[in-house]
Design a protein around this motif. Structure first.
Motif, PDB file in Angstrom:
ATOM      1  N   PRO A  17      27.534 -19.149  21.622  1.00  0.00           N
ATOM      2  CA  PRO A  17      27.959 -18.312  22.694  1.00  0.00           C
ATOM      3  C   PRO A  17      27.021 -17.231  23.410  1.00  0.00           C
ATOM      4  O   PRO A  17      26.123 -16.676  22.531  1.00  0.00           O
ATOM      5  N   VAL A  18      27.051 -17.166  24.764  1.00  0.00           N
ATOM      6  CA  VAL A  18      26.364 -16.148  25.413  1.00  0.00           C
ATOM      7  C   VAL A  18      27.067 -15.345  26.143  1.00  0.00           C
ATOM      8  O   VAL A  18      27.494 -15.813  27.412  1.00  0.00           O
ATOM      9  N   VAL A  19      27.555 -14.324  25.753  1.00  0.00           N
ATOM     10  CA  VAL A  19      28.597 -13.445  26.312  1.00  0.00           C
ATOM     11  C   VAL A  19      28.092 -11.904  26.508  1.00  0.00           C
ATOM     12  O   VAL A  19      27.411 -11.797  25.251  1.00  0.00           O
ATOM     13  N   LEU A  25      33.722 -13.859  26.804  1.00  0.00           N
ATOM     14  CA  LEU A  25      34.119 -14.535  25.455  1.00  0.00           C
ATOM     15  C   LEU A  25      35.234 -15.399  25.763  1.00  0.00           C
ATOM     16  O   LEU A  25      35.463 -16.380  25.355  1.00  0.00           O
ATOM     17  N   ASP A  26      36.494 -14.661  26.500  1.00  0.00           N
ATOM     18  CA  ASP A  26      37.635 -15.649  26.802  1.00  0.00           C
ATOM     19  C   ASP A  26      37.218 -16.883  27.553  1.00  0.00           C
ATOM     20  O   ASP A  26      37.825 -18.115  27.162  1.00  0.00           O
ATOM     21  N   ALA A  27      36.126 -16.916  28.611  1.00  0.00           N
ATOM     22  CA  ALA A  27      35.857 -17.993  29.165  1.00  0.00           C
ATOM     23  C   ALA A  27      35.166 -19.124  28.122  1.00  0.00           C
ATOM     24  O   ALA A  27      35.470 -20.269  28.250  1.00  0.00           O
ATOM     25  N   TYR A  28      34.358 -18.756  27.404  1.00  0.00           N
ATOM     26  CA  TYR A  28      33.677 -19.239  26.345  1.00  0.00           C
ATOM     27  C   TYR A  28      34.765 -20.288  25.645  1.00  0.00           C
ATOM     28  O   TYR A  28      34.412 -21.257  25.285  1.00  0.00           O
ATOM     29  N   ILE A  29      35.674 -19.283  24.920  1.00  0.00           N
ATOM     30  CA  ILE A  29      36.734 -19.980  24.085  1.00  0.00           C
ATOM     31  C   ILE A  29      37.782 -21.050  25.124  1.00  0.00           C
ATOM     32  O   ILE A  29      37.935 -22.143  24.478  1.00  0.00           O
ATOM     33  N   ARG A  30      37.813 -20.657  26.185  1.00  0.00           N
ATOM     34  CA  ARG A  30      38.502 -21.695  27.175  1.00  0.00           C
ATOM     35  C   ARG A  30      37.595 -22.828  27.343  1.00  0.00           C
ATOM     36  O   ARG A  30      38.215 -23.976  27.193  1.00  0.00           O
ATOM     37  N   GLN A  31      36.457 -22.894  27.358  1.00  0.00           N
ATOM     38  CA  GLN A  31      35.620 -23.784  27.674  1.00  0.00           C
ATOM     39  C   GLN A  31      35.504 -24.870  26.329  1.00  0.00           C
ATOM     40  O   GLN A  31      35.500 -25.930  26.165  1.00  0.00           O
ATOM     41  N   CYS A  32      35.530 -23.993  25.272  1.00  0.00           N
ATOM     42  CA  CYS A  32      35.385 -24.862  23.857  1.00  0.00           C
ATOM     43  C   CYS A  32      36.825 -25.752  23.532  1.00  0.00           C
ATOM     44  O   CYS A  32      36.620 -26.675  23.110  1.00  0.00           O
ATOM     45  N   LYS A  33      37.772 -24.884  23.883  1.00  0.00           N
ATOM     46  CA  LYS A  33      39.015 -25.745  23.706  1.00  0.00           C
ATOM     47  C   LYS A  33      39.250 -26.965  24.668  1.00  0.00           C
ATOM     48  O   LYS A  33      39.797 -27.804  24.214  1.00  0.00           O
ATOM     49  N   LYS A  34      38.648 -26.703  25.956  1.00  0.00           N
ATOM     50  CA  LYS A  34      38.819 -27.883  26.700  1.00  0.00           C
ATOM     51  C   LYS A  34      37.907 -29.027  26.109  1.00  0.00           C
ATOM     52  O   LYS A  34      38.208 -30.082  26.308  1.00  0.00           O
TER      53      LYS A  34
END
Length: 62
Positions: A17-19, A25-34
Motif C-alpha cells: 500500500p502507498v497511502v 487506505l479506503d481506496a486501496y482496500i476497495r481495489q484489493c477487494k475488487k
C-alpha cells in the motif's frame, strides 16, 4: 501508516500500500477487494474479513 501496518497489508494482499490518508487506505482496500472479488469461496471471505479488520485497527489507532 506505520511500517508494520504497511507490512501487514502487503502480507495479506500481495500489494504494497502507498497511502497518505485514510481515504487512500479506503481506496486501496476497495481495489484489493475488487481484485480478490467475493466468489463465495471461504478464502475470499477470509481475505475480505482480514482487510476489514486491519482497516479497523488503523482507524482506531488514528
Amino acid at each position: 501508516m506505520t511500517r508494520r501496518e504497511v507490512e501487514r497489508f502487503e502480507k495479506i494482499t500481495g500489494f504494497r500500500p502507498v497511502v497518505k490518508t485514510l481515504d487512500d487506505l479506503d481506496a486501496y482496500i476497495r481495489q484489493c477487494k475488487k481484485h480478490y472479488f467475493r466468489d463465495g469461496s471461504p478464502e475470499a471471505d477470509i481475505l475480505h474479513w482480514l482487510l476489514d479488520e486491519e482497516l479497523s485497527r488503523c482507524v482506531d489507532a488514528a
